[in-house]
Write an enzyme that holds these catalytic residues in place. Structure first.
Site, short mmCIF file in Angstrom:
data_model
loop_
_atom_site.label_atom_id
_atom_site.label_comp_id
_atom_site.label_asym_id
_atom_site.label_seq_id
_atom_site.Cartn_x
_atom_site.Cartn_y
_atom_site.Cartn_z
N CYS A 150 0.95 -1.15 0.23
CA CYS A 150 -0.01 -0.25 -0.22
C CYS A 150 0.79 1.45 -0.12
CB CYS A 150 -0.82 -0.31 1.43
SG CYS A 150 -2.28 1.50 2.02
N PRO A 151 1.02 2.27 -1.14
CA PRO A 151 1.56 2.94 -0.76
C PRO A 151 1.14 4.62 0.19
CG PRO A 151 -0.42 3.13 -2.93
CD PRO A 151 -0.10 1.77 -2.25
#
Length: 312
Positions: free
Chosen positions: A132-133
């Site tokens: 997940c950025p």
């Protein structure tokens, strides 16, 4: 070292900055342009301000835990491993209770069941959900709890800010209709600025609120079905391949047709509450809302060495 390389991901750094900027901007607008004008002489202003900042504090705490916690990286061996005899050892894996262990050619190590390699973190992650950025980290076995809490409080903060902005907007329109027409020309610049902040915050709240609630639902479904998105994709591909091979074999065979397999064999299904406790811990359900370290169930084990239990 691998975790530091993950922190340097440009997309992740930008998303982190955007996350913190959005949170502080929402707090600024709610306090400065919503609560102070509408509840200047009321105890409701203090109450709403305290509750809203408490939600934001929990949001930031959960986000920080998700960012800086170990998602469940598979430990690397101290010395290089020799995989030349892997095939000869494969027949003994099931006898030694190591079924499901695989070899990662990038990490050059053995990895336990349900572990997958993340190309951004450059490590294998146990029960990897996805990278997940927005937390600049993987969502895995050890930090999925904090990630879900972050999604929950983001949704609560988005809904709370939308309700406060709508109520303040209605309050402002009602006051304008009641009078102060002679001050309209003097207040027009500040009025336009306030409306602009209202619109920006509403758009931000709707976008982030809908986005995180969809992911929040997907995370809960992944937990209670005991399948990560990576495993779901692999199972769908395997079912599709099996159905295609069954169709081709049945068309070339004179045997009576049978129903194709629709489901893959799966391990014994655990109760949904047991699956949730594997993620959130064995404490009280109310503790699931707090970003506290909790003892996870030992069923299935979450501690792995760099080597499986067979000869190398």
């Amino acid at each position: 070292m691998a975790s530091l390389r993950c922190r340097r991901d440009p997309c992740g750094v930008i998303c982190l900055i955007l996350t913190y900027f959005s949170v502080f901007y929402a707090d600024y607008v709610v306090i400065q342009y919503v609560l102070i004008p509408a509840y200047a002489d009321s105890v409701w202003g203090t109450l709403h301000g305290s509750l809203f900042n408490l939600v934001l504090l929990l949001l930031l705490a959960c986000h920080s835990k998700a960012v800086f916690s170990d998602p469940g990286m598979v430990p690397l061996p101290d010395t290089a491993l020799d995989f030349s005899d892997l095939r000869s050892q494969s027949s003994r894996m099931n006898e030694r209770g190591c079924e499901g262990w695989t070899v990662c050619s990038r990490c050059e190590t053995y990895r336990p069941p349900r572990a997958h390699h993340c190309r951004v973190c450059q490590r294998c992650i146990r029960r990897m959900d996805h990278h997940c950025p927005w937390i600049n980290n993987c969502v895995g076995e050890l930090n999925q709890k904090y990630f879900i809490q972050f999604l929950f409080y983001t949704g609560v903060a988005s809904l709370y800010s939308m309700l406060l902005v709508v109520w303040a907007w209605v309050w402002r329109i009602r006051n304008e209709r009641q009078g102060d027409a002679d001050k309209e020309g003097e207040e027009s610049p500040s009025k336009h600025l306030i409306v602009a902040h209202y619109i920006i915050l509403l758009v931000e709240s709707v976008l982030f609120g809908v986005f995180v609630m969809v992911i929040f639902y997907d995370q809960l479904v992944s937990i209670i079905t005991d399948e990560t998105p990576i495993e779901q994709m692999k199972n769908r591909l395997m079912i599709k391949d099996r159905s295609a091979s069954f169709s081709s074999s049945s068309s070339s065979s004179s045997l009576p047709s049978q129903q194709p397999p629709h489901h893959l064999p799966h391990a014994t299904r655990k109760p949904k509450m047991a699956l949730l406790r594997e993620v959130f811990g064995r404490g009280s359900v109310f503790c699931w809302l707090l970003p506290l370290h909790s003892s996870l169930p030992s069923v299935g084990g979450i501690s792995y060495s760099a080597l499986p239990d067979y000869d190398v």
